[in-house]
Scaffold this motif. Structure first.
Motif, PDB file in Angstrom:
ATOM      1  N   SER A  93      52.663  32.092  30.741  1.00  0.00           N
ATOM      2  CA  SER A  93      51.761  33.203  30.504  1.00  0.00           C
ATOM      3  C   SER A  93      51.418  33.903  31.809  1.00  0.00           C
ATOM      4  N   ILE A  94      51.309  35.235  31.726  1.00  0.00           N
ATOM      5  CA  ILE A  94      50.854  36.062  32.844  1.00  0.00           C
ATOM      6  C   ILE A  94      49.768  36.976  32.288  1.00  0.00           C
ATOM      7  N   GLN A  95      48.560  36.867  32.855  1.00  0.00           N
ATOM      8  CA  GLN A  95      47.425  37.669  32.396  1.00  0.00           C
ATOM      9  C   GLN A  95      46.797  38.381  33.586  1.00  0.00           C
ATOM     10  N   SER A  96      46.072  39.471  33.325  1.00  0.00           N
ATOM     11  CA  SER A  96      45.359  40.131  34.418  1.00  0.00           C
ATOM     12  C   SER A  96      44.279  39.196  34.956  1.00  0.00           C
ATOM     13  N   HIS A  97      44.096  39.288  36.248  1.00  0.00           N
ATOM     14  CA  HIS A  97      43.083  38.470  36.915  1.00  0.00           C
ATOM     15  C   HIS A  97      41.708  39.045  36.604  1.00  0.00           C
ATOM     16  N   ASN A  98      40.731  38.153  36.382  1.00  0.00           N
ATOM     17  CA  ASN A  98      39.386  38.603  36.062  1.00  0.00           C
ATOM     18  C   ASN A  98      38.413  37.981  37.048  1.00  0.00           C
ATOM     19  N   PRO A  99      37.718  38.740  37.863  1.00  0.00           N
ATOM     20  CA  PRO A  99      37.671  40.197  37.900  1.00  0.00           C
ATOM     21  C   PRO A  99      38.961  40.759  38.502  1.00  0.00           C
ATOM     22  N   PRO A 100      39.319  41.991  38.122  1.00  0.00           N
ATOM     23  CA  PRO A 100      40.566  42.585  38.601  1.00  0.00           C
ATOM     24  C   PRO A 100      40.617  42.664  40.129  1.00  0.00           C
ATOM     25  N   THR A 101      41.732  42.234  40.672  1.00  0.00           N
ATOM     26  CA  THR A 101      41.995  42.377  42.105  1.00  0.00           C
ATOM     27  C   THR A 101      43.409  42.901  42.271  1.00  0.00           C
ATOM     28  N   PRO A 102      43.637  43.758  43.263  1.00  0.00           N
ATOM     29  CA  PRO A 102      44.964  44.359  43.426  1.00  0.00           C
ATOM     30  C   PRO A 102      46.060  43.318  43.643  1.00  0.00           C
ATOM     31  N   ASN A 103      47.174  43.512  42.966  1.00  0.00           N
ATOM     32  CA  ASN A 103      48.388  42.713  43.136  1.00  0.00           C
ATOM     33  C   ASN A 103      48.248  41.227  42.815  1.00  0.00           C
ATOM     34  N   THR A 104      47.261  40.845  42.012  1.00  0.00           N
ATOM     35  CA  THR A 104      47.143  39.442  41.616  1.00  0.00           C
ATOM     36  C   THR A 104      47.063  39.325  40.098  1.00  0.00           C
ATOM     37  N   VAL A 105      47.576  38.211  39.600  1.00  0.00           N
ATOM     38  CA  VAL A 105      47.553  37.897  38.175  1.00  0.00           C
ATOM     39  C   VAL A 105      47.223  36.412  38.014  1.00  0.00           C
ATOM     40  N   ASP A 106      46.806  36.033  36.823  1.00  0.00           N
ATOM     41  CA  ASP A 106      46.619  34.622  36.495  1.00  0.00           C
ATOM     42  C   ASP A 106      47.869  34.154  35.767  1.00  0.00           C
ATOM     43  N   THR A 152      50.124  36.088  43.456  1.00  0.00           N
ATOM     44  CA  THR A 152      50.448  37.492  43.703  1.00  0.00           C
ATOM     45  C   THR A 152      51.583  37.916  42.772  1.00  0.00           C
ATOM     46  N   VAL A 153      51.623  39.191  42.488  1.00  0.00           N
ATOM     47  CA  VAL A 153      52.689  39.732  41.644  1.00  0.00           C
ATOM     48  C   VAL A 153      54.052  39.461  42.290  1.00  0.00           C
ATOM     49  N   GLN A 154      54.136  39.557  43.606  1.00  0.00           N
ATOM     50  CA  GLN A 154      55.395  39.330  44.315  1.00  0.00           C
ATOM     51  C   GLN A 154      55.897  37.893  44.128  1.00  0.00           C
ATOM     52  N   ARG A 155      54.991  36.909  44.194  1.00  0.00           N
ATOM     53  CA  ARG A 155      55.408  35.505  44.020  1.00  0.00           C
ATOM     54  C   ARG A 155      55.852  35.235  42.593  1.00  0.00           C
ATOM     55  N   VAL A 156      55.167  35.844  41.620  1.00  0.00           N
ATOM     56  CA  VAL A 156      55.569  35.686  40.219  1.00  0.00           C
ATOM     57  C   VAL A 156      56.960  36.290  40.011  1.00  0.00           C
ATOM     58  N   ALA A 157      57.217  37.456  40.604  1.00  0.00           N
ATOM     59  CA  ALA A 157      58.529  38.101  40.477  1.00  0.00           C
ATOM     60  C   ALA A 157      59.632  37.227  41.053  1.00  0.00           C
ATOM     61  N   VAL A 158      59.358  36.560  42.172  1.00  0.00           N
ATOM     62  CA  VAL A 158      60.364  35.670  42.771  1.00  0.00           C
ATOM     63  C   VAL A 158      60.734  34.558  41.792  1.00  0.00           C
ATOM     64  N   VAL A 159      59.735  33.962  41.154  1.00  0.00           N
ATOM     65  CA  VAL A 159      59.997  32.877  40.200  1.00  0.00           C
ATOM     66  C   VAL A 159      60.762  33.393  38.990  1.00  0.00           C
TER      67      VAL A 159
END
Length: 110
Positions: free
Chosen positions: A3-16, A33-40
């Motif tokens: 699962s990939i969800q928006s981080h709460n509270p919203p912060t730039p370039n990060t996800v849960d 970070t979005v970049q680390r998730v993309a690498v995986v």
């Protein structure tokens, strides 16, 4: 990754993210970070299965589409005290049937 969800509270370039480790069979969730998730997600030869991304479910790299809605009945026997009478209890839930272009199908509670 499950699962990939928006981080709460919203912060730039990060996800849960939530995932299960295949070595230890434990589930984990943390902020990345979005970049680390993309690498995986872009590793060659990694089978992703089903990925929940926000409100979407992805299979074969494509969003699954709702094909129908169904009512499902779940039944379970219950004995309230030793030697007591067996009773059947049931719950009826609405589900959405999701389909992938490859033919894969799953139902989720609606």
């Amino acid at each position: 990754m499950d699962s990939i969800q928006s981080h709460n509270p919203p912060t730039p370039n990060t996800v849960d993210v939530a995932y299960e480790c295949h070595a230890c069979n434990y589930s984990y969730d943390h902020t990345a970070t979005v970049q680390r998730v993309a690498v995986v997600l872009n590793r060659p030869g990694v089978s992703q299965g089903i990925l929940q991304f926000g409100g979407q479910y992805l299979h074969c790299g494509e969003p699954m589409r709702t094909s129908s809605c169904e009512l499902r009945r779940i039944q379970a026997p219950l004995v309230l005290k030793p030697g007591g009478q067996l009773r059947m209890y049931e719950v009826i839930i609405n589900t959405r049937v999701l389909r992938c272009a490859c033919g894969f199908r799953m139902e989720i509670p609606d």
